[in-house]
Design an enzyme around this catalytic site. Structure first.
Site, short mmCIF file in Angstrom:
data_model
loop_
_atom_site.label_atom_id
_atom_site.label_comp_id
_atom_site.label_asym_id
_atom_site.label_seq_id
_atom_site.Cartn_x
_atom_site.Cartn_y
_atom_site.Cartn_z
N TYR A 69 0.82 -1.24 0.06
CA TYR A 69 0.05 0.01 -0.11
C TYR A 69 0.85 1.31 -0.07
O TYR A 69 1.75 1.34 0.72
CB TYR A 69 -0.68 -0.01 1.30
CG TYR A 69 -2.32 -0.24 0.85
CD1 TYR A 69 -3.11 0.19 0.12
CD2 TYR A 69 -2.86 -1.36 1.58
CE1 TYR A 69 -4.34 0.04 -0.34
CE2 TYR A 69 -4.45 -1.69 1.15
CZ TYR A 69 -4.79 -0.99 0.39
OH TYR A 69 -6.17 -1.39 -0.12
N GLU A 76 -0.70 5.10 -0.45
CA GLU A 76 -1.28 6.03 -0.84
C GLU A 76 -0.65 7.20 -0.75
O GLU A 76 0.22 7.69 0.09
CB GLU A 76 -2.51 6.24 0.19
CG GLU A 76 -3.69 5.50 -0.36
CD GLU A 76 -4.10 4.47 0.31
OE1 GLU A 76 -3.17 3.66 0.73
OE2 GLU A 76 -5.36 4.09 0.66
N ASP A 114 -7.43 12.76 -25.18
CA ASP A 114 -7.46 11.33 -24.88
C ASP A 114 -6.97 10.51 -26.10
O ASP A 114 -7.50 10.27 -26.94
CB ASP A 114 -8.65 10.89 -24.48
CG ASP A 114 -8.95 9.23 -24.16
OD1 ASP A 114 -7.72 8.86 -24.17
OD2 ASP A 114 -10.01 8.97 -23.72
N THR A 170 -4.28 5.49 -22.11
CA THR A 170 -4.17 4.17 -21.50
C THR A 170 -2.71 3.67 -21.81
O THR A 170 -2.18 4.19 -22.77
CB THR A 170 -5.08 3.10 -22.09
OG1 THR A 170 -5.16 3.15 -23.27
CG2 THR A 170 -6.63 3.41 -21.53
N LYS A 223 -2.66 -0.14 -24.97
CA LYS A 223 -3.00 -0.12 -26.55
C LYS A 223 -1.56 -0.34 -27.33
O LYS A 223 -1.08 -0.91 -27.09
CB LYS A 223 -4.06 0.78 -26.67
CG LYS A 223 -5.47 0.48 -25.81
CD LYS A 223 -6.47 1.43 -26.38
CE LYS A 223 -7.78 1.26 -25.54
NZ LYS A 223 -7.56 2.00 -24.21
N ARG A 261 -2.25 -3.08 -18.75
CA ARG A 261 -3.45 -2.29 -18.56
C ARG A 261 -3.14 -1.19 -17.51
O ARG A 261 -2.67 -1.44 -16.45
CB ARG A 261 -4.72 -3.15 -17.92
CG ARG A 261 -5.08 -4.09 -18.79
CD ARG A 261 -6.30 -4.81 -18.45
NE ARG A 261 -7.30 -3.94 -19.52
CZ ARG A 261 -7.47 -4.12 -20.64
NH1 ARG A 261 -6.86 -5.24 -21.33
NH2 ARG A 261 -8.34 -3.48 -21.19
N1 DSN Z 1 -12.66 -0.33 -24.73
C1 DSN Z 1 -11.56 0.52 -25.45
C2 DSN Z 1 -11.53 0.25 -26.84
O1 DSN Z 1 -11.99 -0.79 -27.32
O2 DSN Z 1 -11.36 1.13 -27.39
C3 DSN Z 1 -11.90 1.91 -24.98
O3 DSN Z 1 -12.03 1.96 -23.67
#
Ligand code: DSN
Length: 432
Positions: free
Chosen positions: A53, A55, A198, A224, A227, A233
């Protein structure tokens, strides 16, 4: 044996994980928001760091024993800053939606007007869908794409002038073209709105130099990490300026953005950061800074364009007529199929895509007209243009014979032969 301790303690979960690995090895995953991380990233993600932990932020924790966790988070922050060319990075958001939620909390009051790309036209839930927090707690308004499927910046400008939003959100999950961040910033500035970019889908393309960066244009950038960036993730919030401690005022000025963002993530929305995830993000950022990553990003786009051109040659209808990125959006109704039918047929052929709405879709989101697919994961496996062309053949064959299960099984065998030549995690194969 792979995951030997798990095999003994929980053979059910062990067996299912191996089945999922086998599915990935034998098939071709083309969901454009998915990728294949390195085994080094997986090592960090599966490490003992999950037990701690912490925080707070490095040097300012609410728990003892964080001297090494601080080093990990500092490394992640420094690597993020260097890679994206910003002066402040928050690497604690658990994923993309919480990252966006933190930016709303940092920059807007509940009820403020926010303007984002409609989900039905390629945006994201958190860009102002009525049933998402962004539409429940904020006055969410949406822009849409123009008749050609591309962003219509003049129309967005007009809408912004009418609505006077507190924040404009740009970025997309199903938009195959480059986004003009400079133009979006000019629109936001003209109405005195904050601009959130984003870049979750395109972050890897941005650091790879094949998509313009929003840095220097947007007030805040969220992404994120799992990707095109090819990490675990997770998510990050990037901005310029420096956090001040303690926060002298809660005024929502551009100067205060780094502090407002940090306070929104913790204690505003989240508790303890996921330290195993932070470490894995740090590893992915190191990998993304290597010269090979630029070659990888370029190859993602080249593979997508090769595939898009081949499908157009075969008479398929692609939204905007092609792609500048990793992603292709295809209207399959022009070939007499629905998005579900196409997704299912391709799935039987070993190719995983997702059904998706197309702009001005007359069908419902759960039974839409299109499919969305892309090339990040197959490029991570080492596939190049010849394989993209081969995949176009298999996709076409599967879609043309979508009701013929024995034909689809034949295609699947061919897809598997191709897939097995390009293992997603070759290092893990040795342990199988
Ligand atoms: N679920 C994601 C996507 O597939 O683009 C976006 O959050």
């Amino acid at each position: 044996m792979l995951y030997p301790h798990l095999a003994v303690k929980d053979p059910d979960i062990h067996r299912i994980i191996l089945s999922e690995l086998d599915r990935r090895r034998r098939g071709i995953d083309m969901i454009p928001s998915e990728n294949v991380t390195s085994v080094a990233v997986l090592d960090a993600l599966g490490s003992i760091l999950t037990d701690k932990y912490s925080e707070g932020y490095p040097g300012k924790r609410y728990y003892g024993g964080n001297e090494f966790i601080d080093q990990i988070e500092e490394l992640a922050r420094e690597r993020a800053k260097a890679l994206f060319g910003v002066t402040h990075a928050n690497v604690q958001p658990y994923s993309g939606s919480p990252a966006n939620q933190a930016v709303y909390m940092a920059l807007c009051n509940p009820g403020d007007t926010v303007l984002g790309l409609s989900l039905a036209f390629g945006g994201h839930l958190t860009h102002g869908l009525k049933v998402n927090f962004s539409g429940v707690y904020y006055h969410a308004t949406n822009y849409v794409t123009g008749a050609d499927g591309r962003l219509d910046y003049d129309a967005i400008q007009k809408q912004a002038e009418e609505l006077r939003p507190k924040m404009i959100v740009c970025g997309a999950t199903a938009y195959p073209r480059q986004i003009d961040f400079q133009r979006m910033a000019a629109i936001a500035q003209s109405v005195d709105a904050f601009l959130l970019a984003d870049i979750s889908h395109i972050a890897g393309l941005v650091v790879g130099g094949v998509h313009p960066s929003p840095v220097g244009h947007a007030d805040v950038v969220t992404t994120t990490t799992h990707k095109t960036l090819r990490g675990p993730r997770g998510a990050m919030i990037l901005c310029n300026g420096l956090p001040s401690t303690p926060l002298k005022s809660v005024e929502r000025t551009r100067e205060n953005i780094p502090t407002l963002v940090d306070r929104a993530v913790f204690p505003g929305l989240q508790g303890g950061p996921h330290n195993h995830q932070t470490a894995a993000i740090a590893v992915a950022l190191k990998e993304a800074a290597a010269p090979e990553f630029k070659i990888y990003a370029k190859q993602i786009v080249s593979n997508a364009q090769t595939l898009a051109d081949a499908l157009i040659q075969k008479g398929y209808s692609l939204v905007t007529g092609g792609t500048d990125t990793h992603l292709i959006l295809m209207d399959v109704t022009t070939r007499g199929l629905t998005g579900i039918e196409a997704e299912v047929a391709l799935g039987k052929a070993g190719i995983t895509v997702n059904k998706n709405s197309v702009p001005n879709d007359p069908r419902k989101p759960f039974d839409p007209s299109g499919i969305r697919f892309g090339t990040p994961a197959l490029t991570s496996r080492g596939m190049k243009e010849p394989e993209a062309l081969e995949i176009a053949e298999y996709m076409d064959a599967a879609l043309c014979h979508h009701t013929d299960d024995s034909f689809l099984s034949d295609i699947q065998r061919k897809v598997t032969m191709l897939a097995l030549k390009f293992k997603p995690y070759p290092e893990l194969d040795a342990a199988l």
